[in-house]
Design a protein around this motif. Structure first.
Motif, short mmCIF file in Angstrom:
data_model
loop_
_atom_site.label_atom_id
_atom_site.label_comp_id
_atom_site.label_asym_id
_atom_site.label_seq_id
_atom_site.Cartn_x
_atom_site.Cartn_y
_atom_site.Cartn_z
N ASP A 145 -86.98 13.62 54.74
CA ASP A 145 -86.63 13.72 53.32
C ASP A 145 -87.66 14.56 52.58
OD1 ASP A 145 -84.43 11.99 53.60
OD2 ASP A 145 -85.77 10.24 53.48
N ALA A 146 -87.26 15.09 51.44
CA ALA A 146 -88.18 15.83 50.57
C ALA A 146 -89.07 14.82 49.86
CB ALA A 146 -87.39 16.66 49.56
N ILE A 147 -90.37 15.06 49.88
CA ILE A 147 -91.33 14.16 49.23
C ILE A 147 -92.18 14.98 48.28
CG2 ILE A 147 -93.28 12.58 49.56
CD1 ILE A 147 -92.14 11.95 52.34
N VAL A 148 -92.26 14.50 47.01
CA VAL A 148 -93.09 15.15 45.99
C VAL A 148 -93.94 14.05 45.36
CG1 VAL A 148 -93.11 16.45 43.84
CG2 VAL A 148 -91.30 16.87 45.53
N MET A 149 -95.27 14.28 45.29
CA MET A 149 -96.18 13.32 44.64
C MET A 149 -96.80 13.99 43.42
SD MET A 149 -98.14 11.56 47.87
CE MET A 149 -99.05 10.43 46.87
N THR A 150 -96.95 13.18 42.33
CA THR A 150 -97.58 13.70 41.11
C THR A 150 -98.78 12.84 40.76
OG1 THR A 150 -96.29 12.33 39.63
CG2 THR A 150 -95.35 14.47 40.22
N ASN A 151 -99.63 13.38 39.92
CA ASN A 151 -100.74 12.58 39.39
C ASN A 151 -100.28 11.88 38.12
OD1 ASN A 151 -100.79 14.53 37.38
ND2 ASN A 151 -102.68 15.49 38.08
N GLU A 153 -100.65 12.64 35.15
CA GLU A 153 -100.21 13.56 34.09
C GLU A 153 -98.84 14.18 34.40
OE1 GLU A 153 -103.40 16.35 34.06
OE2 GLU A 153 -104.67 15.09 32.79
N GLY A 154 -98.28 13.81 35.55
CA GLY A 154 -96.98 14.37 35.92
C GLY A 154 -97.08 15.74 36.57
N ARG A 155 -98.24 16.12 37.07
CA ARG A 155 -98.41 17.40 37.75
C ARG A 155 -98.35 17.18 39.26
NH1 ARG A 155 -99.14 21.64 34.75
NH2 ARG A 155 -99.83 21.37 32.63
N ILE A 156 -97.72 18.11 39.95
CA ILE A 156 -97.50 17.99 41.39
C ILE A 156 -98.83 18.14 42.13
CG2 ILE A 156 -96.35 19.00 43.40
CD1 ILE A 156 -94.11 19.90 41.42
N VAL A 157 -99.12 17.16 42.99
CA VAL A 157 -100.35 17.21 43.78
C VAL A 157 -100.05 17.32 45.27
CG1 VAL A 157 -101.78 16.01 42.09
CG2 VAL A 157 -100.54 14.68 43.79
N LEU A 158 -98.80 17.00 45.67
CA LEU A 158 -98.48 17.02 47.10
C LEU A 158 -96.98 17.21 47.29
CD1 LEU A 158 -99.98 16.34 49.85
CD2 LEU A 158 -98.93 14.10 49.63
N VAL A 159 -96.62 18.10 48.18
CA VAL A 159 -95.21 18.28 48.56
C VAL A 159 -95.15 18.48 50.06
CG1 VAL A 159 -94.42 19.27 46.38
CG2 VAL A 159 -95.31 20.77 48.12
N ASN A 160 -94.02 18.09 50.66
CA ASN A 160 -93.87 18.36 52.10
C ASN A 160 -92.98 19.58 52.31
OD1 ASN A 160 -91.34 17.31 51.57
ND2 ASN A 160 -91.41 15.73 53.17
N ARG A 161 -92.79 19.93 53.55
CA ARG A 161 -92.04 21.13 53.93
C ARG A 161 -90.57 21.03 53.47
NH1 ARG A 161 -92.67 21.05 59.63
NH2 ARG A 161 -94.84 20.83 59.07
N GLN A 162 -89.98 19.84 53.61
CA GLN A 162 -88.58 19.66 53.24
C GLN A 162 -88.38 19.88 51.74
OE1 GLN A 162 -90.27 17.89 55.28
NE2 GLN A 162 -89.16 17.98 57.21
N ALA A 163 -89.36 19.43 50.91
CA ALA A 163 -89.24 19.63 49.46
C ALA A 163 -89.31 21.12 49.13
CB ALA A 163 -90.35 18.88 48.72
N CYS A 164 -90.17 21.83 49.82
CA CYS A 164 -90.27 23.28 49.58
C CYS A 164 -88.96 23.97 49.94
CB CYS A 164 -91.43 23.87 50.38
SG CYS A 164 -93.04 23.33 49.80
N GLU A 165 -88.37 23.58 51.08
CA GLU A 165 -87.10 24.19 51.49
C GLU A 165 -85.98 23.82 50.51
OE1 GLU A 165 -86.29 23.08 55.54
OE2 GLU A 165 -88.16 23.97 56.26
N LEU A 166 -85.97 22.56 50.06
CA LEU A 166 -84.92 22.10 49.14
C LEU A 166 -84.97 22.84 47.81
CD1 LEU A 166 -82.66 19.99 48.51
CD2 LEU A 166 -84.48 18.51 47.67
N PHE A 167 -86.20 23.00 47.24
CA PHE A 167 -86.32 23.60 45.92
C PHE A 167 -86.58 25.10 45.95
CE2 PHE A 167 -87.47 19.11 45.10
CZ PHE A 167 -86.48 18.81 44.18
#
Length: 198
Positions: A145-151, A153-167
């Motif tokens: 699955d696509a995984i996106v983590m934020t801090n 403040e709502g800023r992206i700190v971590l994404v995986n490969r599937q999230a990059c492909e999805l977006f």
């Protein structure tokens, strides 16, 4: 001792009895200095006892122009009597210093050992964390699955490969961006309100 200008002893002394009553002829340094230099002191050997002494020397002012009353005055004290109290004070200071330094040195050694143990523990923990981080990254990238983590403040700190492909973004492009970047335009306002409330 009282001397005349030639170095002869005026006061009674054993040296007079021994026929050695002229200290200048005997080469006693203080007797050679009393009438040629300002009053001072010198370390020398005692003629009879052969021990180090400190001799203060000066010349009396005399009476008017009568030279016969201009005497040399020598005051002697054994060097050991002068240095004895100083040595006692220095010894006491040294003992007091040791009394303070030894506990401080012991405390320093104990603290150095504790710091070394803490450093070793931190190194081991760091190695564990590095291993855990690596395993986490492997699991994150292997997730289907696509995984996106934020801090906070709502800023992206971590994404995986599937999230990059999805977006359609690279990890570098998403890093530090607001999460709203991934929300469709028409839902961003609602998402922002939900996020603020959360």
């Amino acid at each position: 001792l009282f001397l005349d200008r030639t170095g002869d002893l005026i006061t009674d002394s054993r040296l007079r009895e021994e026929g050695q009553a002229n200290l200048k002829r005997l080469g006693v340094p203080s007797s050679l200095l009393f009438d040629s230099t300002p009053p001072s002191y010198i370390e020398e050997d005692h003629c009879r006892r052969h021990v180090p002494v400190i001799t203060g020397y000066a010349q009396s002012k005399g009476v008017e122009d009568y030279e016969a009353l201009r005497w040399g005055v020598l005051v002697r004290i054994d060097r050991a009597d002068v240095l004895g109290p100083i040595r006692v004070i220095v010894r006491n200071l040294a003992l007091a210093g040791l009394g303070m330094l030894l506990p401080l040195a012991g405390l320093l050694v104990v603290n150095i050992r504790r710091l070394e143990q803490a450093r070793q523990a931190a190194f081991i923990e760091s190695e564990r964390a590095r291993g855990s981080e690596q395993k986490f990254q492997e699991v994150l990238q292997a997730a289907p699955d696509a995984i996106v983590m934020t801090n906070h403040e709502g800023r992206i700190v971590l994404v995986n490969r599937q999230a990059c492909e999805l977006f359609g973004f690279s990890q570098e492009e998403l890093q530090g961006q607001p999460i709203g970047t991934l929300i469709p335009e028409q839902f961003r306002h609602v998402h922002h309100q939900h996020y603020a409330r959360y």
